[in-house]
Design a protein around this motif. Structure first.
Motif, PDB file in Angstrom:
ATOM      1  N   GLU A  16      -6.488   2.294  14.874  1.00  0.00           N
ATOM      2  CA  GLU A  16      -6.740   2.775  16.238  1.00  0.00           C
ATOM      3  C   GLU A  16      -7.736   3.940  16.266  1.00  0.00           C
ATOM      4  OE1 GLU A  16      -3.741   4.858  19.170  1.00  0.00           O
ATOM      5  OE2 GLU A  16      -3.120   2.781  18.781  1.00  0.00           O
ATOM      6  N   ILE A  17      -7.631   4.855  15.295  1.00  0.00           N
ATOM      7  CA  ILE A  17      -8.521   6.013  15.273  1.00  0.00           C
ATOM      8  C   ILE A  17      -9.823   5.740  14.521  1.00  0.00           C
ATOM      9  CG2 ILE A  17      -6.633   7.648  15.559  1.00  0.00           C
ATOM     10  CD1 ILE A  17      -6.932   8.359  12.551  1.00  0.00           C
ATOM     11  N   GLY A  18      -9.964   4.524  14.003  1.00  0.00           N
ATOM     12  CA  GLY A  18     -11.207   4.143  13.338  1.00  0.00           C
ATOM     13  C   GLY A  18     -11.321   4.574  11.885  1.00  0.00           C
ATOM     14  N   LEU A  19     -10.206   5.004  11.291  1.00  0.00           N
ATOM     15  CA  LEU A  19     -10.234   5.395   9.882  1.00  0.00           C
ATOM     16  C   LEU A  19     -10.405   4.168   8.989  1.00  0.00           C
ATOM     17  CD1 LEU A  19     -10.055   7.922   8.090  1.00  0.00           C
ATOM     18  CD2 LEU A  19      -7.597   7.523   7.924  1.00  0.00           C
ATOM     19  N   ILE A  20      -9.805   3.066   9.413  1.00  0.00           N
ATOM     20  CA  ILE A  20      -9.992   1.793   8.710  1.00  0.00           C
ATOM     21  C   ILE A  20     -10.557   0.794   9.711  1.00  0.00           C
ATOM     22  CG2 ILE A  20      -8.147   2.215   7.037  1.00  0.00           C
ATOM     23  CD1 ILE A  20      -6.372   0.271   8.638  1.00  0.00           C
ATOM     24  N   PRO A  21     -11.276  -0.205   9.220  1.00  0.00           N
ATOM     25  CA  PRO A  21     -11.807  -1.211  10.142  1.00  0.00           C
ATOM     26  C   PRO A  21     -10.680  -2.022  10.776  1.00  0.00           C
ATOM     27  CG  PRO A  21     -12.548  -1.621   7.864  1.00  0.00           C
ATOM     28  CD  PRO A  21     -11.648  -0.432   7.835  1.00  0.00           C
ATOM     29  N   SER A  77       0.797  -1.224   0.000  1.00  0.00           N
ATOM     30  CA  SER A  77       0.000   0.000   0.000  1.00  0.00           C
ATOM     31  C   SER A  77       0.831   1.275   0.000  1.00  0.00           C
ATOM     32  CB  SER A  77      -0.924   0.018   1.216  1.00  0.00           C
ATOM     33  OG  SER A  77      -0.160   0.137   2.420  1.00  0.00           O
ATOM     34  N   GLY A  78       2.086   1.174   0.435  1.00  0.00           N
ATOM     35  CA  GLY A  78       2.909   2.374   0.573  1.00  0.00           C
ATOM     36  C   GLY A  78       2.657   3.116   1.869  1.00  0.00           C
ATOM     37  N   VAL A  79       1.930   2.489   2.795  1.00  0.00           N
ATOM     38  CA  VAL A  79       1.628   3.067   4.106  1.00  0.00           C
ATOM     39  C   VAL A  79       2.409   2.264   5.142  1.00  0.00           C
ATOM     40  CG1 VAL A  79      -0.202   3.506   5.797  1.00  0.00           C
ATOM     41  CG2 VAL A  79      -0.679   3.771   3.353  1.00  0.00           C
ATOM     42  N   SER A  80       3.118   2.932   6.024  1.00  0.00           N
ATOM     43  CA  SER A  80       3.931   2.219   7.011  1.00  0.00           C
ATOM     44  C   SER A  80       3.054   1.401   7.959  1.00  0.00           C
ATOM     45  CB  SER A  80       4.781   3.199   7.829  1.00  0.00           C
ATOM     46  OG  SER A  80       3.966   3.935   8.724  1.00  0.00           O
ATOM     47  N   ALA A  81       3.641   0.354   8.503  1.00  0.00           N
ATOM     48  CA  ALA A  81       2.920  -0.493   9.458  1.00  0.00           C
ATOM     49  C   ALA A  81       2.455   0.339  10.653  1.00  0.00           C
ATOM     50  CB  ALA A  81       3.808  -1.650   9.913  1.00  0.00           C
ATOM     51  N   LYS A  82       3.286   1.266  11.095  1.00  0.00           N
ATOM     52  CA  LYS A  82       2.919   2.130  12.214  1.00  0.00           C
ATOM     53  C   LYS A  82       1.667   2.939  11.887  1.00  0.00           C
ATOM     54  CE  LYS A  82       4.757   5.843  15.103  1.00  0.00           C
ATOM     55  NZ  LYS A  82       5.906   6.679  15.397  1.00  0.00           N
ATOM     56  N   MET A  83       1.598   3.490  10.671  1.00  0.00           N
ATOM     57  CA  MET A  83       0.432   4.287  10.279  1.00  0.00           C
ATOM     58  C   MET A  83      -0.796   3.395  10.087  1.00  0.00           C
ATOM     59  SD  MET A  83       1.181   7.380  10.608  1.00  0.00           S
ATOM     60  CE  MET A  83      -0.371   8.021  10.047  1.00  0.00           C
ATOM     61  N   ILE A  84      -0.608   2.188   9.604  1.00  0.00           N
ATOM     62  CA  ILE A  84      -1.740   1.263   9.463  1.00  0.00           C
ATOM     63  C   ILE A  84      -2.353   1.025  10.840  1.00  0.00           C
ATOM     64  CG2 ILE A  84      -2.445  -1.096   8.890  1.00  0.00           C
ATOM     65  CD1 ILE A  84      -0.296  -1.021   6.640  1.00  0.00           C
ATOM     66  N   ARG A  85      -1.506   0.748  11.827  1.00  0.00           N
ATOM     67  CA  ARG A  85      -2.017   0.540  13.188  1.00  0.00           C
ATOM     68  C   ARG A  85      -2.709   1.802  13.708  1.00  0.00           C
ATOM     69  NH1 ARG A  85       2.595  -2.781  13.375  1.00  0.00           N
ATOM     70  NH2 ARG A  85       3.993  -1.148  14.125  1.00  0.00           N
TER      71      ARG A  85
END
Length: 134
Positions: free
Chosen positions: A27-32, A15-23
Motif C-alpha cells: 500500500e505504501i509502495g515499499l514493495i511492488p 518471509s517472516g512478515v505478517s500478511a497484514k504488513m505485506i499488504r
C-alpha cells in the motif's frame, strides 16, 4: 524454495512478515503490487519473498521505513557505490547511539525514583511524586 507462486499466507510464512504488513508495504509502495491470480488473489514469487526478508531484516536492525526504501534502492542498483550504503548505516548507528543515551537517562531517573520508594503499605510514593514533577 520453488518458483511456484504463493498466496499471501504462504508468503508471510516464508518471509517472516505478517500478511497484514505485506499488504501495508504494498500500500505504501515499499514493495511492488503483487501479481494476481485469475480469481483475484495476490500471488508472490521467490523474488518477492527475498525482498520481504530484506525488509524484515532492516526492521529488525531498527531502520525506518524511509531508510529501508533507500536501502532497497541501493540493493537493487548494481552500480551503486558501497559508500552510500555505509553512510546510511553509519547514520543509523548514530541514531541508535542517541536512543541508547536517552534510554540510559530514563533508566537512571527511574532507578533514582525507585531507590527512594519504600515499597510498603504507606501511600507516599516518591515515584509518583517524581513523575508529577517531571
Amino acid at each position: 524454495m520453488s518458483n511456484k507462486a504463493m498466496n499471501i499466507g504462504d508468503a508471510a510464512s516464508a518471509s517472516g512478515v505478517s500478511a497484514k504488513m505485506i499488504r501495508h508495504y504494498e500500500e505504501i509502495g515499499l514493495i511492488p503490487a503483487a501479481s494476481r491470480s485469475d480469481s483475484g488473489y495476490r500471488t508472490y514469487a521467490e523474488r518477492d519473498i527475498h525482498l520481504l526478508r530484506f525488509i524484515r531484516q532492516g526492521r529488525l536492525l531498527g531502520f525506518s521505513m524511509k531508510q529501508i526504501a533507500e536501502l532497497i534502492g541501493l540493493w537493487l542498483d548494481q552500480s551503486r557505490p558501497s559508500s552510500k550504503v555505509k553512510q546510511l548505516a553509519l547514520s543509523h548507528i548514530a541514531e541508535l547511539d542517541d536512543k541508547i543515551k536517552e534510554l540510559q537517562a530514563m533508566k537512571g531517573t527511574l532507578e533514582q525514583l525507585a531507590c527512594h520508594c519504600h515499597g510498603d503499605a504507606r501511600p507516599e510514593c516518591p515515584i509518583l511524586d517524581g513523575l508529577a514533577k517531571l
